[in-house]
Enzyme design. Structure first.
Site, PDB file in Angstrom:
ATOM      1  N   ASP A   1       0.954  -1.407   0.507  1.00  0.00           N
ATOM      2  CA  ASP A   1       0.428  -0.108   0.275  1.00  0.00           C
ATOM      3  C   ASP A   1       1.263   1.328   0.517  1.00  0.00           C
ATOM      4  O   ASP A   1       1.983   1.032   1.183  1.00  0.00           O
ATOM      5  CB  ASP A   1      -1.049   0.211   1.326  1.00  0.00           C
ATOM      6  CG  ASP A   1      -1.593   0.825   1.012  1.00  0.00           C
ATOM      7  OD1 ASP A   1      -2.206   2.647   1.066  1.00  0.00           O
ATOM      8  OD2 ASP A   1      -3.339   0.841   0.922  1.00  0.00           O
ATOM      9  N   ILE A   2       0.508   1.832  -0.958  1.00  0.00           N
ATOM     10  CA  ILE A   2       1.185   3.741  -0.794  1.00  0.00           C
ATOM     11  C   ILE A   2       1.552   4.377   0.199  1.00  0.00           C
ATOM     12  O   ILE A   2       2.502   5.339   0.813  1.00  0.00           O
ATOM     13  CB  ILE A   2       1.484   4.166  -1.883  1.00  0.00           C
ATOM     14  CG1 ILE A   2      -0.246   5.115  -2.432  1.00  0.00           C
ATOM     15  CG2 ILE A   2       1.413   3.640  -3.487  1.00  0.00           C
ATOM     16  CD1 ILE A   2      -0.696   5.841  -3.082  1.00  0.00           C
TER      17      ILE A   2
ATOM     18  N   HIS B   1      -9.820  -4.453  -4.117  1.00  0.00           N
ATOM     19  CA  HIS B   1      -8.614  -4.469  -4.084  1.00  0.00           C
ATOM     20  C   HIS B   1      -8.827  -4.933  -1.736  1.00  0.00           C
ATOM     21  O   HIS B   1      -9.111  -4.738  -0.496  1.00  0.00           O
ATOM     22  CB  HIS B   1      -7.622  -2.873  -3.381  1.00  0.00           C
ATOM     23  CG  HIS B   1      -8.128  -2.269  -2.990  1.00  0.00           C
ATOM     24  ND1 HIS B   1      -9.388  -1.085  -3.736  1.00  0.00           N
ATOM     25  CD2 HIS B   1      -8.238  -1.382  -1.809  1.00  0.00           C
ATOM     26  CE1 HIS B   1     -10.293  -0.052  -3.445  1.00  0.00           C
ATOM     27  NE2 HIS B   1      -8.449  -0.755  -1.882  1.00  0.00           N
ATOM     28  N   LEU B   2      -8.095  -6.463  -1.252  1.00  0.00           N
ATOM     29  CA  LEU B   2      -8.175  -6.910  -0.033  1.00  0.00           C
ATOM     30  C   LEU B   2      -7.058  -5.745   0.502  1.00  0.00           C
ATOM     31  O   LEU B   2      -5.732  -6.151  -0.099  1.00  0.00           O
ATOM     32  CB  LEU B   2      -7.953  -8.293  -0.409  1.00  0.00           C
ATOM     33  CG  LEU B   2      -7.371  -8.759   1.013  1.00  0.00           C
ATOM     34  CD1 LEU B   2      -9.206  -8.729   1.769  1.00  0.00           C
ATOM     35  CD2 LEU B   2      -7.239 -10.650   0.971  1.00  0.00           C
ATOM     36  N   HIS B   3      -7.256  -5.187   2.265  1.00  0.00           N
ATOM     37  CA  HIS B   3      -6.074  -5.118   2.349  1.00  0.00           C
ATOM     38  C   HIS B   3      -5.716  -5.851   3.525  1.00  0.00           C
ATOM     39  O   HIS B   3      -6.519  -7.007   4.149  1.00  0.00           O
ATOM     40  CB  HIS B   3      -6.460  -3.756   3.584  1.00  0.00           C
ATOM     41  CG  HIS B   3      -6.945  -2.989   2.999  1.00  0.00           C
ATOM     42  ND1 HIS B   3      -6.143  -1.492   2.208  1.00  0.00           N
ATOM     43  CD2 HIS B   3      -8.432  -1.855   2.574  1.00  0.00           C
ATOM     44  CE1 HIS B   3      -6.123  -0.528   2.150  1.00  0.00           C
ATOM     45  NE2 HIS B   3      -7.653  -0.715   1.745  1.00  0.00           N
TER      46      HIS B   3
END
Length: 164
Positions: A40-41, A109-111
């Site tokens: 993740d950015i 999107h899966l965190h």
């Protein structure tokens, strides 16, 4: 079948670009024919990864029971990346999805976050399980089991959405 391909890819979507290896700034950590994983950015924890399908799917609210296996494969990839990064205690892991309107990118999107106890206090509100903004994998799976096959309208967690 060109129209089918165009429906699965959105050239204006940054995650579609990453999935096609067209974003030079993103380092892909793991990938296969169906999924891509990268950092993740704006990480909320020491280990914060995103797992995305290569196919453009807007969000978890766009899913139906037919997608349960996709969610399971996304989860497996996320766990595998954590293990490769030295995270062995899966009790210290949080896996989940943001729901509209709380998504930053309109691509499923899966965190994948670990360790949970080190999630930054300024980001805790974004990753609190079973809130309007964040749903865990298990909770999503249970909800998807109750949904009808994909019809164009999806109701999850009491909210109904027209599919994009």
């Amino acid at each position: 079948m060109a129209s089918d391909e165009s429906e699965k890819y959105d050239e204006s979507c940054i995650f579609c670009l990453i999935a096609k290896n067209q974003d030079e700034e993103t380092e892909v950590i793991k990938q296969n024919e169906e999924l891509v994983c990268f950092r993740d950015i704006c990480p909320a924890a020491p280990h914060h990864y995103l797992v995305i399908p290569r196919e453009h799917i807007h969000s978890c609210c766009s899913l139906s029971r037919e997608h349960i296996h996709l969610v399971e494969r996304m989860t497996s990839m996320g766990r595998a990346v954590l293990k490769e990064q030295g995270i062995t205690n899966m009790e210290e892991v949080r896996l989940g999805f943001h729901q509209p309107p709380f998504i930053s990118v309109g691509h499923l999107h899966l965190h994948v976050l670990a360790p949970v106890r080190q999630i930054s206090t300024c980001f805790e509100y974004k990753f609190t399980p079973e809130t309007d903004s964040f749903v865990t994998v298990e909770s999503l799976r249970k909800k998807l089991l109750k949904t009808a096959p994909l019809t164009g309208i999806r109701c999850i967690f009491g909210k109904c959405f027209g599919l994009p």
